[in-house]
Design a protein around this motif. Structure first.
Motif, PDB file in Angstrom:
ATOM      1  N   GLY A 240      84.311  84.044  71.519  1.00 55.62           N
ATOM      2  CA  GLY A 240      83.743  85.032  71.757  1.00 55.62           C
ATOM      3  C   GLY A 240      84.101  86.325  70.726  1.00 55.62           C
ATOM      4  N   LEU A 241      83.073  87.225  70.746  1.00 59.38           N
ATOM      5  CA  LEU A 241      83.400  88.470  70.110  1.00 59.38           C
ATOM      6  C   LEU A 241      83.599  89.805  70.952  1.00 59.38           C
ATOM      7  N   ALA A 242      84.338  90.785  70.532  1.00 61.40           N
ATOM      8  CA  ALA A 242      84.884  91.820  71.060  1.00 61.40           C
ATOM      9  C   ALA A 242      84.559  93.407  70.373  1.00 61.40           C
ATOM     10  N   TYR A 243      84.052  94.121  71.002  1.00 64.58           N
ATOM     11  CA  TYR A 243      84.357  95.605  70.413  1.00 64.58           C
ATOM     12  C   TYR A 243      85.614  96.177  70.439  1.00 64.58           C
ATOM     13  N   ILE A 244      86.195  96.809  69.338  1.00 66.06           N
ATOM     14  CA  ILE A 244      87.226  97.389  69.330  1.00 66.06           C
ATOM     15  C   ILE A 244      87.289  98.710  68.940  1.00 66.06           C
ATOM     16  N   THR A 245      88.001  99.756  69.613  1.00 68.17           N
ATOM     17  CA  THR A 245      88.005 101.134  69.089  1.00 68.17           C
ATOM     18  C   THR A 245      87.945 101.570  67.953  1.00 68.17           C
ATOM     19  N   GLY A 246      86.897 102.298  67.223  1.00 70.22           N
ATOM     20  CA  GLY A 246      86.609 102.667  65.791  1.00 70.22           C
ATOM     21  C   GLY A 246      85.543 101.923  65.216  1.00 70.22           C
ATOM     22  N   VAL A 247      84.547 101.546  66.241  1.00 69.94           N
ATOM     23  CA  VAL A 247      83.322 100.750  65.683  1.00 69.94           C
ATOM     24  C   VAL A 247      83.867  99.457  65.014  1.00 69.94           C
ATOM     25  N   ASN A 248      84.784  98.702  65.501  1.00 74.60           N
ATOM     26  CA  ASN A 248      85.026  97.561  64.772  1.00 74.60           C
ATOM     27  C   ASN A 248      84.807  96.323  65.467  1.00 74.60           C
TER      28      ASN A 248
END
Length: 290
Positions: A240-248
């Motif tokens: 799966g994919l994840a959103y990470i702080t900093g638009v990453n």
């Protein structure tokens, strides 16, 4: 009283030889050694094959007859019979009177007869006696089930069906299961939960915050969730994919039961993550477990 002692039909499965086959000329043959039940009345085809005549068709149109198993309440007999259709009108309807008079029929086959033909074509349509839903526990299922048999486990609430080689879930509901597994490096900001329905696991990972120090981009890290053994895919990892702080964007893996990381969730592809950064995984991963 006996009408529901057994389902209506012949005993066996569609893997058995056909009950009805084309005979010589305008006839059909009922296979020997077939048994069945109709509204609580037993039937057997006997020790030798039985031939039933089919009426000739000179109408100019194709006719479809049925071969039926018929309970005739005028004599309380059950017999195989050919029910003649109307040329050009499709398959004749079944008679299913449920009182103490009239006839009750179930299908065994359809017979196609072209106009002027001297032979027939038979299509299998047997109705087989089913099996009832058997109450049991998860440790007391029928040790010698028949294909199609359904057992209901009173201790788990599951309904399972025997395919001929294994039990498969027809219905089960685990309810909501919390799969948080806190670590020193990560905190759970939103709970991770899963539900198992009808042999399928549906996972919603929550939200995580980095509680440890800076995590370099080339270092994998175990996230604070773990899938219990009963809910892991036996052999296939899930991605799966994840959103990470900093638009990453990052990528995580939910490991199968066959992995050395069985049931664990790891963040494997990502940028550098600083203390206090959030990881918000995608929701809606699902997989089959039985």
């Amino acid at each position: 009283m006996a009408a529901r002692f057994s389902d209506n039909g012949v005993y066996g499965t569609p893997t058995d030889a056909a009950v009805v086959s084309a005979g010589t000329g305008l006839s059909v043959t009922i296979r020997a050694g077939v048994e069945g039940s109709l509204r609580g009345h037993a039937w057997t085809s006997g020790a030798t094959a039985v031939t039933l005549p089919v009426t000739a068709n000179s109408s100019g149109q194709t006719r479809i007859d049925r071969v039926v198993l018929r309970l005739d309440r005028s004599a309380w007999t059950v017999r195989a019979a050919v029910k003649q259709g109307t040329p050009g009108a499709g398959v004749p309807a079944l008679s299913q009177s449920t009182g103490d008079t009239g006839t009750y029929e179930i299908p065994l086959a359809e017979v196609t007869l072209l106009s002027g033909a001297g032979t027939v074509t038979v299509t299998r349509k047997e109705l087989y006696v089913g099996t009832r839903v058997r109450p049991c526990t998860s440790s007391t299922r029928n040790p010698l089930p028949v294909p199609g048999e359904i057992n209901f486990e009173t201790d788990t609430g599951r309904a399972v069906q025997w395919t001929g080689s294994s039990w498969r879930s027809v219905f089960d509901d685990s309810g909501v299961i919390n799969v948080n597994a806190p670590t020193a490096a990560w905190s759970n900001e939103v709970d991770c939960v899963l539900e198992k329905r009808n042999g399928n696991v549906h996972l919603r990972l929550g939200a995580f915050k980095r509680a440890g120090g800076t995590l370099a981009d080339d270092i994998e890290s175990r996230l604070p969730a773990i899938i219990p053994a009963a809910y892991r895919h036996p052999t296939r990892d899930q991605y799966g994919l994840a959103y990470i702080t900093g638009v990453n964007i990052g990528r995580f893996i939910v490991y199968s039961n066959a992995s050395t990381r069985a049931g664990q969730v790891w963040l494997v592809n990502k940028p550098t993550i600083s203390s206090g950064d959030s990881v918000l995984p995608m929701s809606g991963l699902s997989w089959v477990v039985d």
